[in-house]
Design a protein around this motif. Structure first.
Motif, PDB file in Angstrom:
ATOM      1  N   GLN A 151      21.432   3.608 -13.585  1.00 58.80           N
ATOM      2  CA  GLN A 151      20.808   4.406 -12.538  1.00 58.80           C
ATOM      3  C   GLN A 151      19.288   4.280 -12.665  1.00 58.80           C
ATOM      4  O   GLN A 151      18.743   4.362 -13.771  1.00 58.80           O
TER       5      GLN A 151
ATOM      6  N   GLU B 177      14.409   3.595 -15.372  1.00 59.69           N
ATOM      7  CA  GLU B 177      15.818   3.698 -15.721  1.00 59.69           C
ATOM      8  C   GLU B 177      16.116   5.134 -16.151  1.00 59.69           C
ATOM      9  O   GLU B 177      15.485   5.669 -17.064  1.00 59.69           O
ATOM     10  N   ARG B 178      17.128   5.746 -15.525  1.00 57.82           N
ATOM     11  CA  ARG B 178      17.508   7.121 -15.864  1.00 57.82           C
ATOM     12  C   ARG B 178      18.833   7.179 -16.613  1.00 57.82           C
ATOM     13  O   ARG B 178      19.187   8.225 -17.153  1.00 57.82           O
ATOM     14  N   GLY B 179      19.541   6.075 -16.636  1.00 61.22           N
ATOM     15  CA  GLY B 179      20.800   6.080 -17.359  1.00 61.22           C
ATOM     16  C   GLY B 179      21.391   4.688 -17.433  1.00 61.22           C
ATOM     17  O   GLY B 179      21.129   3.847 -16.573  1.00 61.22           O
TER      18      GLY B 179
ATOM     19  N   THR C 176      18.164  12.399  -8.192  1.00 65.54           N
ATOM     20  CA  THR C 176      19.266  12.338  -9.161  1.00 65.54           C
ATOM     21  C   THR C 176      19.918  13.722  -9.179  1.00 65.54           C
ATOM     22  O   THR C 176      20.149  14.297  -8.132  1.00 65.54           O
ATOM     23  N   GLY C 177      20.243  14.231 -10.316  1.00 61.10           N
ATOM     24  CA  GLY C 177      20.869  15.542 -10.373  1.00 61.10           C
ATOM     25  C   GLY C 177      22.196  15.548  -9.653  1.00 61.10           C
ATOM     26  O   GLY C 177      23.013  14.645  -9.816  1.00 61.10           O
ATOM     27  N   LYS C 178      22.415  16.526  -8.797  1.00 62.44           N
ATOM     28  CA  LYS C 178      23.704  16.671  -8.137  1.00 62.44           C
ATOM     29  C   LYS C 178      23.721  16.069  -6.734  1.00 62.44           C
ATOM     30  O   LYS C 178      24.614  16.347  -5.942  1.00 62.44           O
ATOM     31  N   ASP C 179      22.730  15.243  -6.418  1.00 62.04           N
ATOM     32  CA  ASP C 179      22.699  14.638  -5.092  1.00 62.04           C
ATOM     33  C   ASP C 179      23.874  13.693  -4.890  1.00 62.04           C
ATOM     34  O   ASP C 179      24.263  12.952  -5.795  1.00 62.04           O
ATOM     35  N   THR C 180      24.418  13.685  -3.689  1.00 60.82           N
ATOM     36  CA  THR C 180      25.528  12.805  -3.354  1.00 60.82           C
ATOM     37  C   THR C 180      25.074  11.361  -3.385  1.00 60.82           C
ATOM     38  O   THR C 180      23.978  11.023  -2.937  1.00 60.82           O
ATOM     39  N   GLN C 181      25.925  10.499  -3.933  1.00 56.25           N
ATOM     40  CA  GLN C 181      25.661   9.067  -3.947  1.00 56.25           C
ATOM     41  C   GLN C 181      26.446   8.404  -2.814  1.00 56.25           C
ATOM     42  O   GLN C 181      27.656   8.621  -2.674  1.00 56.25           O
ATOM     43  N   TYR C 182      25.758   7.607  -2.038  1.00 49.91           N
ATOM     44  CA  TYR C 182      26.346   6.892  -0.904  1.00 49.91           C
ATOM     45  C   TYR C 182      26.417   5.408  -1.251  1.00 49.91           C
ATOM     46  O   TYR C 182      25.418   4.823  -1.666  1.00 49.91           O
TER      47      TYR C 182
END
Lengths: 116, 113
Positions: free
Chosen positions: B48, B54-56, B97-103
């Motif tokens: 991610q 890079e966050r993950g 990031t966080g709880k945002d929906t991934q499309y």
């Protein structure tokens, strides 16, 4: 770490009958949960999302899911199946990772067959 | 509005080669994530990125790398391809990031011979 178990790898229903896809999750905190659908040779489409508001979540195309914390379940239902519902369905939990990121953890998928 | 776009659609490589996959997020989205989906399985998280950082990173070898550009598009690179790298590679975008929906985009089908 989060995990997701989809209890049925395949579900077969007749057109016009109800559909139930079962999902159990493990989470150490209040999770965000999703259902995605994948039609053959296509990407993933979001059906619905739970984020700690109402426990009954309505999605697109007549689908809905109920979050039950006591049972750690997030089952997907539809009252009346349509031929176009034939696809693979994934139950997904959002997992926080370091550096304020998040990753999606997918269940193994449930393939739905709709018979005319 | 255009959704997430990925290129190429299909790719055939031989073992040992290198591959670059590209992703353009939804306009206004600043985060891109990459997933690998092997046939018959659910997608697995690879990387991610958010605001070019890079966050993950998932449990993938160092042969896999990625980067995000100032326009928030992203590339996934895989070196020294193995037969087991054959999969559908999915890109997802989210506002942050966080709880945002991934499309998700339509994916790139990579075949390694």
């Amino acid at each position: 770490a989060q995990s997701v178990t989809q209890l049925d790898s395949h579900v077969s229903v007749s057109e016009g009958t109800p559909v139930l896809l079962r999902c159990n999750y493990s989470s150490s905190y209040s999770p965000s949960l999703f259902w995605y659908v994948q039609h053959p040779n296509k990407g993933l489409q979001l059906l619905l999302k739970y984020t700690s508001a109402a426990t009954l979540v309505k999605g697109i195309n007549g689908f809905e899911a109920e979050f039950k914390k006591s049972e750690t379940s997030f089952h997907l239902t539809k009252p009346s199946a349509h031929m176009s519902d034939a696809a693979e369905y994934f139950c997904v939990v959002s997992d926080m990772i370091k550096a304020a990121g998040n990753k999606l953890t997918f269940g193994g998928g449930t393939r739905v067959l709709v018979k005319p | 509005d255009a959704g997430v776009t990925q290129s190429p659609t299909h790719l055939i490589k031989t073992r040992g080669q290198h591959v670059t996959l590209r992703c353009s997020p939804i306009s206004g989205h600043k985060s891109v994530s990459w997933y690998q989906q092997v046939l018959g399985q659910g997608p697995q998280f690879i990387f991610q990125y958010y605001e070019k950082e890079e966050r993950g990173r998932g449990n993938f070898p160092d042969r896999f790398s990625a980067r995000q550009f100032p326009n928030y598009s992203s590339e996934l690179n895989v070196n020294a391809l193995l037969l087991g790298d054959s999969a559908l590679y999915l890109c997802a975008s989210s506002s942050s990031t966080g709880k945002d929906t991934q499309y998700f985009g339509p994916g790139t089908r990579l075949t390694v011979l």
